[in-house]
Design a protein around this motif. Structure first.
Motif, mmCIF file in Angstrom:
data_model
loop_
_atom_site.group_PDB
_atom_site.id
_atom_site.type_symbol
_atom_site.label_atom_id
_atom_site.label_comp_id
_atom_site.label_asym_id
_atom_site.label_seq_id
_atom_site.Cartn_x
_atom_site.Cartn_y
_atom_site.Cartn_z
ATOM 1 N N ALA A 121 15.768 -22.543 -38.067
ATOM 2 C CA ALA A 121 14.999 -23.469 -38.899
ATOM 3 C C ALA A 121 15.342 -24.891 -38.486
ATOM 4 C CB ALA A 121 15.320 -23.262 -40.378
ATOM 5 N N LEU A 122 14.451 -25.823 -38.776
ATOM 6 C CA LEU A 122 14.708 -27.225 -38.472
ATOM 7 C C LEU A 122 15.921 -27.709 -39.272
ATOM 8 C CD1 LEU A 122 11.076 -28.672 -38.444
ATOM 9 C CD2 LEU A 122 12.597 -28.382 -36.489
ATOM 10 N N GLY A 123 16.877 -28.328 -38.587
ATOM 11 C CA GLY A 123 18.061 -28.841 -39.254
ATOM 12 C C GLY A 123 19.008 -27.756 -39.744
ATOM 13 N N HIS A 124 18.942 -26.585 -39.169
ATOM 14 C CA HIS A 124 19.761 -25.469 -39.623
ATOM 15 C C HIS A 124 21.248 -25.748 -39.373
ATOM 16 C CE1 HIS A 124 20.745 -20.883 -39.412
ATOM 17 N NE2 HIS A 124 20.925 -21.360 -40.609
ATOM 18 N N THR A 125 22.056 -25.516 -40.404
ATOM 19 C CA THR A 125 23.487 -25.761 -40.335
ATOM 20 C C THR A 125 24.246 -24.498 -40.698
ATOM 21 O OG1 THR A 125 23.104 -28.034 -41.060
ATOM 22 C CG2 THR A 125 25.375 -27.249 -41.141
ATOM 23 N N GLY A 126 25.253 -24.153 -39.898
ATOM 24 C CA GLY A 126 26.156 -23.056 -40.223
ATOM 25 C C GLY A 126 27.446 -23.611 -40.793
ATOM 26 N N TYR A 127 28.251 -22.736 -41.369
ATOM 27 C CA TYR A 127 29.503 -23.178 -42.026
ATOM 28 C C TYR A 127 30.638 -22.250 -41.635
ATOM 29 C CZ TYR A 127 26.276 -25.937 -44.765
ATOM 30 O OH TYR A 127 25.294 -26.815 -45.130
ATOM 31 N N LEU A 128 31.728 -22.855 -41.222
ATOM 32 C CA LEU A 128 32.955 -22.127 -40.902
ATOM 33 C C LEU A 128 33.970 -22.451 -41.986
ATOM 34 C CD1 LEU A 128 34.620 -20.393 -38.934
ATOM 35 C CD2 LEU A 128 35.237 -22.505 -37.742
ATOM 36 N N LEU A 129 34.365 -21.442 -42.766
ATOM 37 C CA LEU A 129 35.282 -21.632 -43.872
ATOM 38 C C LEU A 129 36.664 -21.160 -43.467
ATOM 39 C CD1 LEU A 129 32.313 -21.224 -45.091
ATOM 40 C CD2 LEU A 129 33.496 -20.676 -47.220
#
Length: 203
Positions: free
Chosen positions: A195-203
């Motif tokens: 998706a446009l501007g897709h962000t993942g997160y590493l916790l």
């Protein structure tokens, strides 16, 4: 500094053929809108995405929304349709959420945004700006219901500029990443493609 009380929560589901998710079967399956709750030692209770929310039904009244309903039907009678569902289903009071991180703007990730008027909403504005400028057919193609993110104009927000993503973060060579809390506990990762501007997160 580490995060605690990390939970993966059910924010509703849509129906779709398994064939469109890499399976050989044409059978219809549920695809769940999972979102994440966690506690930061200084910032308190936070969410990554929201799942669906009560505003979804109203947002689907336009032409693009009606067509999205046909492509990705979301059965009625789910708990997310209740304004108090977070408290009743997950034991979360919306007013206790300090920060909501939006990974992207599909309805199953941002559909519950209206439930958090007292939270700070963190998102990347470049993708949203592009999405809002599309024709209704373009918005449909990107699975974007603009009504769901309208509250961003009234809520407290913090935007993540593209320049804040830098390569060379420890353990992530070549990956564009951003240490949001500056303590290594939550790393935002640039994940283009879905998706446009897709962000993942590493916790």
């Amino acid at each position: 500094m580490g995060l605690s009380n990390i939970r993966f929560l059910n924010g509703g589901y849509c129906l779709q053929s398994a064939r469109f998710a890499g399976s050989r079967a044409w059978s219809v399956r549920r695809f769940y809108a999972v979102f994440v709750a966690f506690e930061h030692p200084l910032q308190g209770l936070c969410l990554i995405d929201t799942g669906y929310g009560p505003a979804l039904r109203q947002a689907g009244h336009g032409l693009a929304g009606r067509m999205m309903k046909l492509a990705l039907p979301v059965p009625k009678g789910q708990t997310f349709e209740r304004a108090d569902y977070l408290q009743r289903t997950h034991g979360i009071a919306p007013e206790d959420i300090s920060t909501v991180f939006l990974s992207h703007f599909h309805a199953d990730h941002a559909g519950g945004l209206s439930l958090f008027p007292n939270s700070t909403i963190v998102y990347r504005p470049a993708g949203l700006h592009t999405l809002c400028g599309l024709s209704w057919t373009g918005k449909l193609q990107h699975g974007f219901l603009e009504q769901l993110v309208a509250p961003l104009g009234e809520f407290s927000t913090r935007t993540i500029d593209e320049s804040q993503f830098q390569a060379g973060f420890d353990g992530l060579p070549g990956i564009q990443a951003c240490d949001y809390f500056q303590d290594g506990s939550l790393i935002l990762i640039d994940l283009p493609g879905h998706a446009l501007g897709h962000t993942g997160y590493l916790l």
